[in-house]
Design a protein around this motif. Sequence first.
Motif, PDB file in Angstrom:
ATOM      1  N   GLU A   1      32.960  39.061  49.740  1.00 37.78           N
ATOM      2  CA  GLU A   1      34.325  38.922  49.073  1.00 37.78           C
ATOM      3  C   GLU A   1      34.589  40.321  48.108  1.00 37.78           C
ATOM      4  N   PHE A   2      33.246  40.634  47.653  1.00 37.64           N
ATOM      5  CA  PHE A   2      33.601  41.803  46.399  1.00 37.64           C
ATOM      6  C   PHE A   2      33.763  42.942  47.294  1.00 37.64           C
ATOM      7  N   LYS A   3      33.129  43.325  48.651  1.00 38.75           N
ATOM      8  CA  LYS A   3      33.391  44.394  49.492  1.00 38.75           C
ATOM      9  C   LYS A   3      34.814  44.248  49.960  1.00 38.75           C
ATOM     10  N   GLU A   4      35.270  43.079  50.258  1.00 40.70           N
ATOM     11  CA  GLU A   4      36.641  43.187  50.848  1.00 40.70           C
ATOM     12  C   GLU A   4      37.812  43.488  49.749  1.00 40.70           C
ATOM     13  N   LYS A   5      37.479  43.026  48.621  1.00 42.78           N
ATOM     14  CA  LYS A   5      38.388  42.991  47.553  1.00 42.78           C
ATOM     15  C   LYS A   5      38.427  44.635  47.212  1.00 42.78           C
ATOM     16  N   PHE A   6      37.519  45.202  47.287  1.00 46.67           N
ATOM     17  CA  PHE A   6      37.506  46.736  46.681  1.00 46.67           C
ATOM     18  C   PHE A   6      37.241  47.908  47.967  1.00 46.67           C
ATOM     19  N   SER A   7      37.618  47.236  49.147  1.00 41.58           N
ATOM     20  CA  SER A   7      37.440  48.124  50.315  1.00 41.58           C
ATOM     21  C   SER A   7      38.279  49.393  50.148  1.00 41.58           C
ATOM     22  N   LEU A   8      39.059  49.638  49.284  1.00 43.85           N
ATOM     23  CA  LEU A   8      40.009  50.690  49.235  1.00 43.85           C
ATOM     24  C   LEU A   8      39.526  51.351  47.716  1.00 43.85           C
ATOM     25  N   SER A   9      38.296  51.109  47.330  1.00 43.20           N
ATOM     26  CA  SER A   9      37.865  51.664  46.390  1.00 43.20           C
ATOM     27  C   SER A   9      36.601  52.450  46.141  1.00 43.20           C
ATOM     28  N   GLU A  10      36.517  53.380  45.508  1.00 40.24           N
ATOM     29  CA  GLU A  10      35.110  54.131  45.552  1.00 40.24           C
ATOM     30  C   GLU A  10      34.380  54.113  44.292  1.00 40.24           C
TER      31      GLU A  10
ATOM     32  N   ASP B   1      44.227  51.774  46.429  1.00 43.61           N
ATOM     33  CA  ASP B   1      45.265  51.028  46.761  1.00 43.61           C
ATOM     34  C   ASP B   1      46.111  50.927  45.442  1.00 43.61           C
ATOM     35  N   PHE B   2      46.735  51.957  45.178  1.00 43.63           N
ATOM     36  CA  PHE B   2      47.508  52.184  43.927  1.00 43.63           C
ATOM     37  C   PHE B   2      48.609  53.470  44.309  1.00 43.63           C
ATOM     38  N   LYS B   3      49.814  52.908  43.828  1.00 42.61           N
ATOM     39  CA  LYS B   3      50.805  53.834  43.961  1.00 42.61           C
ATOM     40  C   LYS B   3      51.824  53.637  42.811  1.00 42.61           C
ATOM     41  N   VAL B   4      52.218  54.854  42.486  1.00 46.43           N
ATOM     42  CA  VAL B   4      53.374  54.783  41.232  1.00 46.43           C
ATOM     43  C   VAL B   4      54.863  55.176  41.616  1.00 46.43           C
ATOM     44  N   GLU B   5      55.632  54.440  41.413  1.00 50.56           N
ATOM     45  CA  GLU B   5      57.150  54.771  41.971  1.00 50.56           C
ATOM     46  C   GLU B   5      57.676  55.578  40.338  1.00 50.56           C
ATOM     47  N   LEU B   6      58.263  56.725  40.551  1.00 50.32           N
ATOM     48  CA  LEU B   6      58.628  57.248  39.330  1.00 50.32           C
ATOM     49  C   LEU B   6      60.086  57.933  39.984  1.00 50.32           C
TER      50      LEU B   6
ATOM     51  N   ASP C   1      51.136  58.472  45.973  1.00 52.25           N
ATOM     52  CA  ASP C   1      50.054  57.943  45.956  1.00 52.25           C
ATOM     53  C   ASP C   1      48.993  58.596  44.970  1.00 52.25           C
ATOM     54  N   ILE C   2      48.844  57.908  44.026  1.00 53.41           N
ATOM     55  CA  ILE C   2      47.802  58.443  42.862  1.00 53.41           C
ATOM     56  C   ILE C   2      46.740  57.478  42.569  1.00 53.41           C
ATOM     57  N   CYS C   3      45.716  57.753  42.849  1.00 51.02           N
ATOM     58  CA  CYS C   3      44.354  56.845  42.458  1.00 51.02           C
ATOM     59  C   CYS C   3      44.423  56.550  40.974  1.00 51.02           C
TER      60      CYS C   3
ATOM     61  N   TYR D   1      56.955  52.197  38.069  1.00 54.92           N
ATOM     62  CA  TYR D   1      56.546  51.095  38.708  1.00 54.92           C
ATOM     63  C   TYR D   1      55.184  51.324  39.263  1.00 54.92           C
ATOM     64  N   LEU D   2      54.302  50.196  38.865  1.00 53.07           N
ATOM     65  CA  LEU D   2      52.948  50.486  39.326  1.00 53.07           C
ATOM     66  C   LEU D   2      53.053  49.656  40.869  1.00 53.07           C
ATOM     67  N   LEU D   3      52.786  49.955  42.087  1.00 50.55           N
ATOM     68  CA  LEU D   3      52.885  49.234  43.032  1.00 50.55           C
ATOM     69  C   LEU D   3      51.421  48.786  43.517  1.00 50.55           C
ATOM     70  N   PHE D   4      51.346  47.427  44.105  1.00 48.93           N
ATOM     71  CA  PHE D   4      49.931  47.067  44.430  1.00 48.93           C
ATOM     72  C   PHE D   4      50.015  46.538  45.848  1.00 48.93           C
TER      73      PHE D   4
END
Length: 182
Positions: free
Chosen positions: A37-46, A66-71, A77-79, A179-182
């Motif tokens: 579950e951890f590996k799946e939840k954080f699959s887009l993390s380093e 897995d993080f985007k910012v709307e400005l 795409d900004i990690c 806005y922070l987009l998830f």
Amino acid sequence: MKLPYEIKNADELIASEIAIIIKSWEQQEWDSLTVEEFKEKFSLSEFHLLKNEDGNICCLTHLNFDFKVELKHAVYDICELVGLVSTVKRQGYARQLLQEVVSNLQTRKIECIGFCGKELRPFYEKCNISILYDQAGYLREKVSDGQIDANPDDDILIIFLSDDKYRLLEDLNDNCIGYLLF
């Protein structure tokens, strides 16, 4: 003493490393996650780690891709740098890891921000991280069901960012919300 620096994707972490990470983050909702579950939840993390000669994690953080910012109605795409924790306190490991992460992101040209509360400002100031003071409140969280939540942090940390995106974040105010987009 400078510790060796490692970068791992979630699927490269072993169970004992995951256990240390979960324990260090102190997020009760994650305490019951299985390794899978951890590996799946954080699959887009380093995961960025400092380990001692025995292989024990002394400091850790992760980059959330897995993080985007709307400005100003544009999405970027900004990690996000999240969960910077030293398991061994007062040895300078958090500062070393932050320096390693910044250097790594600059080399790879990956833009990254983080967030902090006022109580952590002195640490980031000592690490020469640019801070947009009291700007985090102007970034609202858009979650999948369309709900908008306030950001609980005070400041935006500029880990590595282009000048144009820096200016967009710097210009946030009551009349210009992002806005922070998830």
